[in-house]
Design a protein around this motif. Structure first.
Motif, PDB file in Angstrom:
ATOM      1  N   VAL A   1      30.846  81.885  17.510  1.00 51.79           N
ATOM      2  CA  VAL A   1      31.037  83.038  16.584  1.00 51.79           C
ATOM      3  C   VAL A   1      30.928  84.382  17.307  1.00 51.79           C
ATOM      4  O   VAL A   1      31.262  85.291  17.067  1.00 51.79           O
ATOM      5  N   GLU A   2      29.925  84.109  18.262  1.00 48.66           N
ATOM      6  CA  GLU A   2      29.687  85.430  19.207  1.00 48.66           C
ATOM      7  C   GLU A   2      30.580  85.656  20.186  1.00 48.66           C
ATOM      8  O   GLU A   2      30.721  86.647  21.139  1.00 48.66           O
ATOM      9  N   GLY A   3      31.564  84.741  20.583  1.00 48.01           N
ATOM     10  CA  GLY A   3      32.843  84.830  21.257  1.00 48.01           C
ATOM     11  C   GLY A   3      32.039  84.692  22.891  1.00 48.01           C
ATOM     12  O   GLY A   3      32.330  85.247  23.823  1.00 48.01           O
ATOM     13  N   LEU A   4      31.011  83.761  22.913  1.00 42.86           N
ATOM     14  CA  LEU A   4      30.449  83.421  24.443  1.00 42.86           C
ATOM     15  C   LEU A   4      31.528  82.856  25.381  1.00 42.86           C
ATOM     16  O   LEU A   4      32.210  82.110  25.037  1.00 42.86           O
ATOM     17  N   LYS A   5      31.243  83.442  26.408  1.00 35.78           N
ATOM     18  CA  LYS A   5      32.155  83.008  27.754  1.00 35.78           C
ATOM     19  C   LYS A   5      31.700  81.617  28.046  1.00 35.78           C
ATOM     20  O   LYS A   5      30.682  81.625  28.487  1.00 35.78           O
ATOM     21  N   LYS A   6      32.741  80.890  28.536  1.00 32.91           N
ATOM     22  CA  LYS A   6      32.318  79.395  29.175  1.00 32.91           C
ATOM     23  C   LYS A   6      32.152  79.692  30.894  1.00 32.91           C
ATOM     24  O   LYS A   6      33.298  79.731  31.507  1.00 32.91           O
ATOM     25  N   ASN A   7      30.922  79.947  31.161  1.00 35.06           N
ATOM     26  CA  ASN A   7      30.657  80.447  32.787  1.00 35.06           C
ATOM     27  C   ASN A   7      30.990  79.073  33.488  1.00 35.06           C
ATOM     28  O   ASN A   7      31.480  79.198  34.755  1.00 35.06           O
ATOM     29  N   VAL A   8      30.878  77.854  33.008  1.00 28.97           N
ATOM     30  CA  VAL A   8      31.035  76.590  33.598  1.00 28.97           C
ATOM     31  C   VAL A   8      31.508  75.844  32.533  1.00 28.97           C
ATOM     32  O   VAL A   8      31.416  75.468  31.663  1.00 28.97           O
ATOM     33  N   GLN A   9      32.620  75.115  33.366  1.00 34.68           N
ATOM     34  CA  GLN A   9      33.419  73.890  32.540  1.00 34.68           C
ATOM     35  C   GLN A   9      33.430  72.580  33.302  1.00 34.68           C
ATOM     36  O   GLN A   9      33.843  72.816  34.329  1.00 34.68           O
ATOM     37  N   VAL A  10      32.776  71.457  32.931  1.00 34.98           N
ATOM     38  CA  VAL A  10      32.784  70.308  33.678  1.00 34.98           C
ATOM     39  C   VAL A  10      33.849  69.545  33.159  1.00 34.98           C
ATOM     40  O   VAL A  10      33.930  69.335  31.781  1.00 34.98           O
ATOM     41  N   LEU A  11      34.632  68.870  33.892  1.00 37.32           N
ATOM     42  CA  LEU A  11      36.031  68.081  33.609  1.00 37.32           C
ATOM     43  C   LEU A  11      35.999  66.638  34.162  1.00 37.32           C
ATOM     44  O   LEU A  11      36.254  66.884  35.372  1.00 37.32           O
ATOM     45  N   ASN A  12      35.840  65.641  33.274  1.00 37.50           N
ATOM     46  CA  ASN A  12      35.957  64.397  33.813  1.00 37.50           C
ATOM     47  C   ASN A  12      35.075  64.021  35.007  1.00 37.50           C
ATOM     48  O   ASN A  12      35.908  63.509  36.262  1.00 37.50           O
ATOM     49  N   LEU A  13      34.181  64.374  35.422  1.00 37.33           N
ATOM     50  CA  LEU A  13      33.309  64.289  36.606  1.00 37.33           C
ATOM     51  C   LEU A  13      32.932  62.825  36.848  1.00 37.33           C
ATOM     52  O   LEU A  13      32.272  62.449  35.968  1.00 37.33           O
ATOM     53  N   SER A  14      33.155  62.449  37.977  1.00 40.94           N
ATOM     54  CA  SER A  14      32.580  60.927  38.115  1.00 40.94           C
ATOM     55  C   SER A  14      32.147  60.749  39.713  1.00 40.94           C
ATOM     56  O   SER A  14      32.500  61.363  40.596  1.00 40.94           O
ATOM     57  N   LYS A  15      31.008  59.846  39.645  1.00 41.60           N
ATOM     58  CA  LYS A  15      30.618  59.812  41.084  1.00 41.60           C
ATOM     59  C   LYS A  15      30.086  58.187  41.214  1.00 41.60           C
ATOM     60  O   LYS A  15      29.276  57.806  40.296  1.00 41.60           O
ATOM     61  N   SER A  16      30.276  57.380  42.342  1.00 40.65           N
ATOM     62  CA  SER A  16      30.040  56.169  42.378  1.00 40.65           C
ATOM     63  C   SER A  16      29.137  55.935  43.771  1.00 40.65           C
ATOM     64  O   SER A  16      29.702  56.626  44.743  1.00 40.65           O
ATOM     65  N   PHE A  17      28.159  55.052  43.734  1.00 35.63           N
ATOM     66  CA  PHE A  17      27.540  54.599  45.027  1.00 35.63           C
ATOM     67  C   PHE A  17      27.710  53.159  45.181  1.00 35.63           C
ATOM     68  O   PHE A  17      27.066  52.423  44.531  1.00 35.63           O
ATOM     69  N   GLY A  18      28.906  52.860  45.947  1.00 32.31           N
ATOM     70  CA  GLY A  18      29.022  51.363  45.990  1.00 32.31           C
ATOM     71  C   GLY A  18      29.687  51.055  44.618  1.00 32.31           C
ATOM     72  O   GLY A  18      30.521  51.454  44.207  1.00 32.31           O
ATOM     73  N   ASN A  19      28.931  49.841  44.122  1.00 36.08           N
ATOM     74  CA  ASN A  19      29.282  49.336  42.517  1.00 36.08           C
ATOM     75  C   ASN A  19      28.606  50.057  41.523  1.00 36.08           C
ATOM     76  O   ASN A  19      28.807  50.034  40.425  1.00 36.08           O
ATOM     77  N   LEU A  20      27.639  50.936  41.771  1.00 37.28           N
ATOM     78  CA  LEU A  20      26.820  51.827  41.113  1.00 37.28           C
ATOM     79  C   LEU A  20      27.555  52.932  40.429  1.00 37.28           C
ATOM     80  O   LEU A  20      27.808  53.839  41.264  1.00 37.28           O
ATOM     81  N   LYS A  21      28.148  53.139  39.286  1.00 43.28           N
ATOM     82  CA  LYS A  21      28.663  54.319  38.668  1.00 43.28           C
ATOM     83  C   LYS A  21      27.702  55.207  38.239  1.00 43.28           C
ATOM     84  O   LYS A  21      26.949  55.059  36.997  1.00 43.28           O
TER      85      LYS A  21
END
Length: 302
Positions: free
Chosen positions: A31-51
Motif C-alpha cells: 500500500v505504501e508503494g515500496l520499491k523492490k531494491n532487490v529481486q532474487v530470481l530462481n537462484l540455485s547453487k550446488s556443491f557436488g551432489n549437495l543442493k
C-alpha cells in the motif's frame, strides 16, 4: 545470457506482482508503494551432489528488514554470498534496482553493503580511515567521501570511536564499525550475515537498535539468523529456509498462525483457593476473561 534476459523479462512484466518461490507465501499488500531494491530470481547453487540453494525467489523492499531464518546448513550464508557476488550461482539472477547484477557486477557492488559474521578490520586504521577506504572503493569522489563518512558516523553514533585505532575498540564498537562500513556510500541494499553472532546480550541489543534505524534511511536489509527471537524483534517479514528451499515468507504473525503453536497460558490456583474448592467455581470466569482478551485462544486442558 538468454536465461537471464528471460528472467529479467519475467520481473519486468510483473513489476507490481511479488515473485516468490516460498511454499507458503503471505500476500504482501504494498500500500505504501515500496520499491523492490532487490529481486532474487530462481537462484540455485550446488556443491557436488549437495543442493545448497534450490531455485529460490523473493524480493527485498526498501525501508524493510527481511530475516532469512533457518538452522545451520539451511543455505542462508550461501544465499548471501551469491547475492553479494562472492559466489557465482549455477542458475538464476539477482536484480538491483531492476538491473541484473551480472550485467555489471562492479557497478552492482557500489550499491550493496555486506556485514559478515566476523569483523574484518585493520588494527592500525582508525574507524574513520576504515570508512574512508570503503567509500573510495565504492567510487565516491573526495568531496563525496567526507560527506558520506560524516553521515555514516552520525547514523551509527561513532563520534567517540572515529579517531581510535580498531585494536582499541570494544567488541561492540567493532561490530558497530563493521555495520557502518556496510552502509557508507550510495547504498541501496545491505546484507547482514548473522551480525550478532557470539555477542553478549547488551551489545546484541545495541546492534539491534542500529539495524532497526537503518531501514528508515530507505535501505533494503536482508539479514540471516537462526534465532527466532532476533527475527521477531527486527524483521518486517521472515523467510524460512531449510535444505536450500524457501519454505515460507511472511510476517511473524503469519508464521505463528500457520506453523507455530503460539503461547500457552497456565493458571495455577494458590493452595487456599484450591482447598476451599473455589477454583471449580472460578474456572469458567477465568476462561471467559482469557477468551475476551485473546479471541483466537482456546482451552486445551483443565
Amino acid at each position: 545470457r538468454q536465461r537471464r534476459e528471460s528472467l529479467l523479462d519475467q520481473d519486468t512484466q510483473s513489476e507490481d506482482e511479488e515473485i516468490s518461490s516460498a511454499l507458503s507465501n503471505e500476500r504482501f499488500d504494498n500500500v505504501e508503494g515500496l520499491k523492490k531494491n532487490v529481486q532474487v530470481l530462481n537462484l540455485s547453487k550446488s556443491f557436488g551432489n549437495l543442493k545448497a540453494v534450490d531455485s529460490i525467489s523473493f524480493p527485498v523492499y526498501e525501508k524493510q528488514i527481511l530475516c532469512l531464518l533457518g538452522h545451520n546448513g539451511a543455505g542462508k550464508t550461501t544465499t548471501i554470498n551469491m547475492l553479494t557476488g562472492l559466489l557465482k550461482p549455477d542458475h538464476g539472477d539477482v536484480l538491483y534496482d531492476g538491473t541484473s547484477m551480472f550485467t555489471n557486477i562492479q557497478e552492482a557492488r557500489t550499491k550493496i553493503g555486506f556485514c559478515s559474521q566476523t569483523d574484518i578490520l585493520f588494527a592500525k586504521f582508525t574507524a574513520r580511515e576504515h570508512l574512508e577506504l570503503i567509500a573510495r572503493l565504492r567510487r565516491l569522489t573526495e568531496e563525496e567521501v567526507k560527506e558520506a563518512v560524516d553521515d555514516t558516523i552520525k547514523k551509527l553514533s561513532l563520534h567517540d570511536e572515529e579517531h581510535k585505532y580498531t585494536e582499541q575498540l570494544t567488541s561492540g564498537s567493532k561490530r558497530k564499525l563493521s555495520l557502518a562500513m556496510a552502509i557508507v556510500g550510495k547504498i541501496k541494499a545491505v546484507f547482514l550475515d548473522e551480525p550478532t553472532s557470539g555477542m553478549d546480550p547488551q551489545n546484541r541489543r545495541m546492534i539491534w537498535k542500529h539495524i532497526k534505524e537503518l531501514k528508515h534511511f530507505g535501505l533494503a536489509l536482508l539479514m540471516t539468523t537462526h534465532h527466532l527471537d532476533e527475527a521477531e524483534e527486527l524483521a518486517d517479514r521472515i523467510a524460512i529456509m531449510s535444505k536450500g528451499k524457501l519454505l515460507a515468507l511472511g510476517r511473524s504473525e503469519f508464521m505463528k498462525k500457520n506453523f507455530g503453536v503460539g503461547y500457552h497460558l497456565t493458571v495455577i490456583p494458590n493452595y487456599s483457593v484450591n482447598q476451599k474448592g473455589n477454583f471449580a467455581r472460578l474456572a469458567p470466569e477465568i476462561e471467559r476473561i482469557v477468551l475476551e482478551t485473546i479471541p483466537d485462544s482456546k482451552r486445551v486442558a483443565q
